[in-house]
Design a protein around this motif. Structure first.
Motif, PDB file in Angstrom:
ATOM      1  N   VAL A  88       0.832  -1.208   0.000  1.00  0.00           N
ATOM      2  CA  VAL A  88       0.000   0.000   0.000  1.00  0.00           C
ATOM      3  C   VAL A  88       0.864   1.255   0.000  1.00  0.00           C
ATOM      4  N   ARG A  89       1.961   1.221   0.747  1.00  0.00           N
ATOM      5  CA  ARG A  89       2.844   2.398   0.746  1.00  0.00           C
ATOM      6  C   ARG A  89       3.339   2.693  -0.667  1.00  0.00           C
ATOM      7  N   ALA A  90       3.656   1.659  -1.426  1.00  0.00           N
ATOM      8  CA  ALA A  90       4.121   1.856  -2.799  1.00  0.00           C
ATOM      9  C   ALA A  90       3.020   2.442  -3.679  1.00  0.00           C
ATOM     10  N   THR A  91       1.762   2.114  -3.391  1.00  0.00           N
ATOM     11  CA  THR A  91       0.643   2.714  -4.119  1.00  0.00           C
ATOM     12  C   THR A  91       0.699   4.229  -3.995  1.00  0.00           C
ATOM     13  N   LEU A  92       0.857   4.701  -2.766  1.00  0.00           N
ATOM     14  CA  LEU A  92       0.877   6.144  -2.516  1.00  0.00           C
ATOM     15  C   LEU A  92       2.176   6.786  -3.004  1.00  0.00           C
ATOM     16  N   THR A  93       3.293   6.123  -2.762  1.00  0.00           N
ATOM     17  CA  THR A  93       4.590   6.670  -3.151  1.00  0.00           C
ATOM     18  C   THR A  93       4.702   6.813  -4.662  1.00  0.00           C
ATOM     19  N   LYS A  94       4.146   5.850  -5.394  1.00  0.00           N
ATOM     20  CA  LYS A  94       4.192   5.940  -6.861  1.00  0.00           C
ATOM     21  C   LYS A  94       3.403   7.149  -7.359  1.00  0.00           C
ATOM     22  N   VAL A  96       3.215   9.944  -5.833  1.00  0.00           N
ATOM     23  CA  VAL A  96       4.135  11.064  -5.618  1.00  0.00           C
ATOM     24  C   VAL A  96       5.156  11.123  -6.749  1.00  0.00           C
ATOM     25  N   THR A  97       5.736   9.998  -7.111  1.00  0.00           N
ATOM     26  CA  THR A  97       6.811  10.013  -8.116  1.00  0.00           C
ATOM     27  C   THR A  97       6.301  10.406  -9.505  1.00  0.00           C
ATOM     28  N   VAL A  98       5.064  10.023  -9.854  1.00  0.00           N
ATOM     29  CA  VAL A  98       4.573  10.444 -11.175  1.00  0.00           C
ATOM     30  C   VAL A  98       4.314  11.948 -11.197  1.00  0.00           C
ATOM     31  N   LEU A  99       3.915  12.526 -10.055  1.00  0.00           N
ATOM     32  CA  LEU A  99       3.738  13.978  -9.996  1.00  0.00           C
ATOM     33  C   LEU A  99       5.084  14.700 -10.032  1.00  0.00           C
ATOM     34  N   GLU A 100       6.079  14.139  -9.376  1.00  0.00           N
ATOM     35  CA  GLU A 100       7.414  14.746  -9.436  1.00  0.00           C
ATOM     36  C   GLU A 100       7.973  14.700 -10.860  1.00  0.00           C
ATOM     37  N   ALA A 101       7.684  13.621 -11.584  1.00  0.00           N
ATOM     38  CA  ALA A 101       8.108  13.538 -12.991  1.00  0.00           C
ATOM     39  C   ALA A 101       7.378  14.581 -13.838  1.00  0.00           C
ATOM     40  N   LEU A 102       6.099  14.801 -13.535  1.00  0.00           N
ATOM     41  CA  LEU A 102       5.341  15.835 -14.235  1.00  0.00           C
ATOM     42  C   LEU A 102       5.949  17.212 -13.981  1.00  0.00           C
ATOM     43  N   GLU A 103       6.350  17.464 -12.754  1.00  0.00           N
ATOM     44  CA  GLU A 103       6.983  18.745 -12.427  1.00  0.00           C
ATOM     45  C   GLU A 103       8.248  18.957 -13.249  1.00  0.00           C
ATOM     46  N   ARG A 104       9.032  17.893 -13.420  1.00  0.00           N
ATOM     47  CA  ARG A 104      10.248  18.010 -14.235  1.00  0.00           C
ATOM     48  C   ARG A 104       9.897  18.293 -15.697  1.00  0.00           C
ATOM     49  N   ARG A 105       8.820  17.671 -16.198  1.00  0.00           N
ATOM     50  CA  ARG A 105       8.417  17.895 -17.594  1.00  0.00           C
ATOM     51  C   ARG A 105       7.888  19.305 -17.828  1.00  0.00           C
ATOM     52  N   LEU A 106       7.079  19.797 -16.888  1.00  0.00           N
ATOM     53  CA  LEU A 106       6.407  21.083 -17.093  1.00  0.00           C
ATOM     54  C   LEU A 106       7.223  22.278 -16.618  1.00  0.00           C
ATOM     55  N   GLY A 107       8.138  22.045 -15.690  1.00  0.00           N
ATOM     56  CA  GLY A 107       8.812  23.166 -15.040  1.00  0.00           C
ATOM     57  C   GLY A 107       7.979  23.609 -13.845  1.00  0.00           C
ATOM     58  N   SER A 108       8.621  24.206 -12.869  1.00  0.00           N
ATOM     59  CA  SER A 108       7.977  24.516 -11.596  1.00  0.00           C
ATOM     60  C   SER A 108       6.786  25.468 -11.737  1.00  0.00           C
ATOM     61  N   ARG A 109       6.937  26.514 -12.546  1.00  0.00           N
ATOM     62  CA  ARG A 109       5.882  27.529 -12.647  1.00  0.00           C
ATOM     63  C   ARG A 109       4.599  26.947 -13.233  1.00  0.00           C
ATOM     64  N   LEU A 110       4.724  26.243 -14.362  1.00  0.00           N
ATOM     65  CA  LEU A 110       3.541  25.663 -15.001  1.00  0.00           C
ATOM     66  C   LEU A 110       2.962  24.530 -14.143  1.00  0.00           C
ATOM     67  N   PHE A 111       3.836  23.761 -13.504  1.00  0.00           N
ATOM     68  CA  PHE A 111       3.382  22.671 -12.641  1.00  0.00           C
ATOM     69  C   PHE A 111       2.493  23.205 -11.515  1.00  0.00           C
ATOM     70  N   LYS A 112       2.898  24.303 -10.887  1.00  0.00           N
ATOM     71  CA  LYS A 112       2.104  24.870  -9.797  1.00  0.00           C
ATOM     72  C   LYS A 112       0.776  25.411 -10.317  1.00  0.00           C
ATOM     73  N   ASP A 113       0.787  26.033 -11.488  1.00  0.00           N
ATOM     74  CA  ASP A 113      -0.473  26.479 -12.095  1.00  0.00           C
ATOM     75  C   ASP A 113      -1.378  25.288 -12.382  1.00  0.00           C
ATOM     76  N   PHE A 114      -0.774  24.227 -12.876  1.00  0.00           N
ATOM     77  CA  PHE A 114      -1.494  22.991 -13.215  1.00  0.00           C
ATOM     78  C   PHE A 114      -2.206  22.431 -11.985  1.00  0.00           C
ATOM     79  N   LEU A 115      -1.490  22.338 -10.860  1.00  0.00           N
ATOM     80  CA  LEU A 115      -2.084  21.802  -9.634  1.00  0.00           C
ATOM     81  C   LEU A 115      -3.066  22.791  -9.008  1.00  0.00           C
ATOM     82  N   ALA A 116      -2.741  24.085  -9.060  1.00  0.00           N
ATOM     83  CA  ALA A 116      -3.606  25.099  -8.451  1.00  0.00           C
ATOM     84  C   ALA A 116      -4.977  25.144  -9.117  1.00  0.00           C
ATOM     85  N   LEU A 117      -5.050  24.717 -10.367  1.00  0.00           N
ATOM     86  CA  LEU A 117      -6.325  24.710 -11.073  1.00  0.00           C
ATOM     87  C   LEU A 117      -7.365  23.860 -10.342  1.00  0.00           C
TER      88      LEU A 117
END
Length: 200
Positions: A88-94, A96-117
């Motif tokens: 179960v921990r890996a369910t949650l941790t994964k 997190v890791t896919v969101l961190e990968a998204l942040e790397r793809r989008l860059g911090s500014r766009l990533f925060k706008d993306f989540l803030a939506l």
């Protein structure tokens, strides 16, 4: 004659939409969504000013389009991972890791706008949680864990899964980007949710 032109118009419209989306994303990465200049976007896309609003009534609609695409990509990665043996921990941790990968793809500014939506009153109306592939992937995996007896039967995994992701989005928006600062906080956050999932 009209029928043969319709598919061509459709293709041109899709190409225009893709150019606008790419130009808007580039502008959002540079300046953030709020400060993004529609004039710069249409100029980069090579279209008239009104064409932007034909395809995207607001700048938030651009983010919703991007969200739909990225949600599908992240959900596919989660689903592949969840097919392998994990706890179960890996369910949650994964998640997190896919969101961190998204942040790397989008860059911090766009990533925060993306989540803030997700928290914005200006977000265009959307469907229920079940239309969000990442939520569906996480909740379904928690349901499987509950079926295996790893989570008590009376725990509402849908509520826990959705609240885990919403809280994670808020953390990632507000926390510094530094891995050294962020990592222990997120680890503690995952541990807290593990406790919640195991509480009857």
């Amino acid at each position: 004659m009209l029928k043969s032109r319709t598919p061509e118009r459709g293709r041109k419209g899709e190409q225009t939409r893709e150019r606008l989306l790419g130009a808007a994303i580039a502008e959002f990465k540079r300046d953030g969504m709020a400060a993004a200049d529609i004039g710069a976007i249409v100029s980069a896309a090579g279209v008239a000013h009104g064409t932007f609003f034909f395809h995207f009534p607001t700048k938030e609609h651009v983010l919703v389009e991007l969200e739909n695409r990225e949600q599908e990509r992240m959900a596919a990665e989660l689903t592949r991972f969840y097919r392998r043996p994990h706890d179960v921990r890996a369910t949650l941790t994964k998640a997190v890791t896919v969101l961190e990968a998204l942040e790397r793809r989008l860059g911090s500014r766009l990533f925060k706008d993306f989540l803030a939506l997700h928290f914005s009153t200006r977000r265009p109306p959307s469907e229920e949680w079940s239309a969000h592939p990442v939520i569906v992937a996480v909740v379904e995996d928690l349901e499987r864990a509950r079926d295996r007896g790893e989570i008590p039967a009376d725990v509402d995994v849908m509520l826990r899964g959705v609240s885990f992701l919403v809280g994670l989005y808020a953390l990632l928006i507000t926390m510094p980007e530094s891995r050294e600062i962020r990592a222990p906080v997120i680890d503690e956050y995952v541990t807290t949710y593990m406790d919640a999932l195991h509480a009857a």
